[in-house]
Write an enzyme that holds these catalytic residues in place. Structure first.
Site, short mmCIF file in Angstrom:
data_model
loop_
_atom_site.label_atom_id
_atom_site.label_comp_id
_atom_site.label_asym_id
_atom_site.label_seq_id
_atom_site.Cartn_x
_atom_site.Cartn_y
_atom_site.Cartn_z
CG ASN A 189 38.36 15.05 54.92
OD1 ASN A 189 38.99 15.95 55.46
ND2 ASN A 189 37.16 15.23 54.42
CG ASP B 131 27.87 19.85 48.94
OD1 ASP B 131 27.59 18.71 48.50
OD2 ASP B 131 27.72 20.18 50.13
CB ILE B 132 30.14 15.92 44.95
CG1 ILE B 132 31.58 16.40 44.76
CG2 ILE B 132 29.76 14.90 43.88
CD1 ILE B 132 32.64 15.37 45.10
O1 PMT Z 1 36.00 4.97 54.65
P1 PMT Z 1 35.76 4.44 56.06
O2 PMT Z 1 37.05 4.39 56.86
O3 PMT Z 1 35.03 3.13 56.04
O4 PMT Z 1 34.84 5.51 56.81
C1 PMT Z 1 33.55 5.73 56.35
C2 PMT Z 1 33.09 7.17 56.59
C3 PMT Z 1 33.04 7.45 58.07
C4 PMT Z 1 34.03 8.17 55.92
C5 PMT Z 1 31.66 7.27 55.94
O5 PMT Z 1 30.80 6.36 56.58
C6 PMT Z 1 31.09 8.66 56.04
O6 PMT Z 1 30.41 9.01 57.00
N1 PMT Z 1 31.29 9.53 54.99
C7 PMT Z 1 30.83 10.93 54.97
C8 PMT Z 1 31.76 11.78 55.76
C9 PMT Z 1 31.20 13.15 56.07
O7 PMT Z 1 30.82 13.46 57.14
O8 PMT Z 1 31.05 13.90 55.08
P2 PMT Z 1 30.56 15.46 55.13
O9 PMT Z 1 29.82 15.83 56.33
O10 PMT Z 1 31.75 16.26 54.82
O11 PMT Z 1 29.59 15.45 53.93
C10 PMT Z 1 28.21 15.08 53.98
C11 PMT Z 1 27.85 14.46 52.68
O12 PMT Z 1 28.13 15.37 51.60
C12 PMT Z 1 28.59 13.19 52.35
O13 PMT Z 1 27.71 12.35 51.66
C13 PMT Z 1 29.73 13.65 51.44
O14 PMT Z 1 30.18 12.64 50.56
C14 PMT Z 1 29.05 14.81 50.69
N2 PMT Z 1 29.99 15.87 50.28
C15 PMT Z 1 30.68 16.60 51.19
C16 PMT Z 1 31.49 17.64 50.77
C17 PMT Z 1 31.63 17.89 49.40
N3 PMT Z 1 32.41 18.85 48.96
N4 PMT Z 1 30.95 17.15 48.52
C18 PMT Z 1 30.12 16.16 48.93
O15 PMT Z 1 29.50 15.48 48.11
#
Ligand code: PMT
Length: 397
Positions: free
Chosen positions: A209, A306-307
């Site tokens: 990602n 999903d952590i």
């Molecule tokens: O690193 P930078 O360049 O500064 O950019 C920062 C960022 C944009 C990456 C950051 O601000 C951000 O938004 N991170 C989350 C990205 C995201 O949209 O994640 P997600 O929608 O896939 O997940 C939602 C939440 O669940 C997040 O807290 C993620 O860490 C968590 N997650 C997701 C999938 C997974 N398998 N395990 C998780 O814990």
């Protein structure tokens, strides 16, 4: 300008690391601080006071009997005029004096007469640092509430390699900035994830990602500045580890999951900032996949755990905070994630704002509704987020 209005008395003792102190003065001034340099006689053998006078815009003090001070109480005046005293470099001899309350020159007298906090950045040969007497003195200083910054490990002027280098001027400035932040998370334990994950397809290819790690590292720094004990679990990200933060590097989502689950139960707060790959290849090829003329290979994907949801489902979970990066409908999708993952707070950012750069725009979604934070640098936003988390902690605990 993160030190605007702060008055720093910078003590410099006799050690080769004094060659870094002019750069430290320059950086402190750049951050808006007023710097008053006080040197020991030995320090003036390594570097001329006029260098510091030119950089700080103030005459340097080094003599206890300085005739410029009408009341002959430079140590008292300098202490009253400082918000903090930083001694960098602090020699083994100076640490020993401090530990025993000796006051036989201007800097040691100033340290004894201070009515403001004292921070020291030791710098010496590794054997001098390891010597039982130095370690005893450092333990005394720690017990006396004096902050010890470093030392760092690495090449030494004497040609040896080991612990004893003064930490770099940039890190000392960061430590001072941290020192002035409100200690909203004092005594709390904070676990964070940052950066991307990398899911291998074969030894040279993988799925990942976009994430530089900047947002996550900024939140780790802000939590540490606020007085928390911080563990940062990072995917592959080329970012410097904030001072005082314990960093654990991982590569894949599975590794990140197991590192997080190992620590999660003992935390007060968990913040998932990592952009975790939702899927990984079901199998990883042992050898590089070759183009065999049969067309593109099919890669079967399976879902990563999903952590965030797994931490939130612990019997006694820490306060869980998730991030959501969206390209549209931020409020709707962020709220959907908050409910799906059963977490009290989701921090929303737009993909076009958040990825890679130094600035961001964040909106906080919790039971109180949506709170947009003013756009700013990632560290400013991280500090505002930490302040919000501190208020939530008070409500839930
Ligand atoms: O690193 P930078 O360049 O500064 O950019 C920062 C960022 C944009 C990456 C950051 O601000 C951000 O938004 N991170 C989350 C990205 C995201 O949209 O994640 P997600 O929608 O896939 O997940 C939602 C939440 O669940 C997040 O807290 C993620 O860490 C968590 N997650 C997701 C999938 C997974 N398998 N395990 C998780 O814990």
């Amino acid at each position: 300008m993160e030190l605007t209005g702060k008055r720093i008395a910078l003590g410099i003792t006799g050690g080769i690391a004094a060659y870094k102190s002019p750069e430290l003065v320059r950086l402190l001034i750049k951050e808006g601080a007023t710097v008053q340099v006080v040197m020991t006689e030995a320090a003036t053998r390594f570097i001329a006071p006029v260098t510091f006078q030119a950089l700080s815009g103030k005459p340097v003090f080094s003599d206890q009997w300085d005739s410029r001070v009408a009341n002959n109480m430079a140590h008292i005046d300098l202490s009253r005029d400082a918000d903090v005293i930083l001694v960098a470099p602090a020699s083994a001899d100076f640490l020993a004096k401090l530990a025993h309350g000796l006051a036989d020159d201007l800097l040691s007298t100033l340290a004894l007469a201070r009515d403001c906090p004292l921070l020291v950045a030791p710098a010496m040969n590794r054997q001098m640092w390891e010597n039982v007497a130095t370690q005893r003195n450092v333990a005394t200083l720690d017990g006396d509430g004096i902050a010890i910054l470093g030392p760092a490990c690495g090449d030494q002027a004497c040609g040896e390699i080991g612990l004893g280098r003064m930490i770099e001027p940039e890190a000392l400035v960061a430590a001072l900035i941290a020192f002035f932040q409100p200690k909203r998370l004092s005594g709390k334990k904070v676990l964070l994830t940052a950066g991307p994950t990398f899911e291998a397809i074969d030894p040279v290819r993988g799925i990942t990602n976009l994430s530089s790690g900047k947002m996550g590292f900024a939140v780790a720094r802000a939590a540490q500045e606020a007085g928390a004990e911080v563990i940062l679990i990072s995917g592959p990200a080329n970012q410097p580890t904030p001072l005082g933060v314990t960093r654990i590097d991982v590569v894949s989502g599975l590794e990140m999951h197991s590192a997080v689950m190992k620590h999660a139960a003992r935390q007060d707060v968990f913040i998932g900032i990592a952009a975790v790959a939702d899927y990984r290849p079901k199998t990883v090829a042992e050898h590089k996949i070759k183009k065999d003329g049969q067309g593109a290979p099919a890669i079967e994907l399976v879902q990563n755990p999903d952590i965030l949801a797994d931490v939130a489902a612990l019997p006694v979970p820490p306060l869980c905070v998730g991030f959501a990066a969206e390209s549209t409908n931020l409020a709707e999708y962020a709220e959907r994630k908050r409910k799906a993952k059963k977490v009290p707070l989701i921090v929303g950012n737009l993909i076009q704002d958040g990825f890679g750069g130094d600035n961001n725009t964040l909106t906080l979604f919790d039971d109180g509704g949506a709170t947009p934070l003013p756009a700013g640098s990632k560290i400013e936003l991280a500090r505002a987020l930490v302040a919000h988390i501190a208020t939530l902690l008070v409500k839930v605990r």
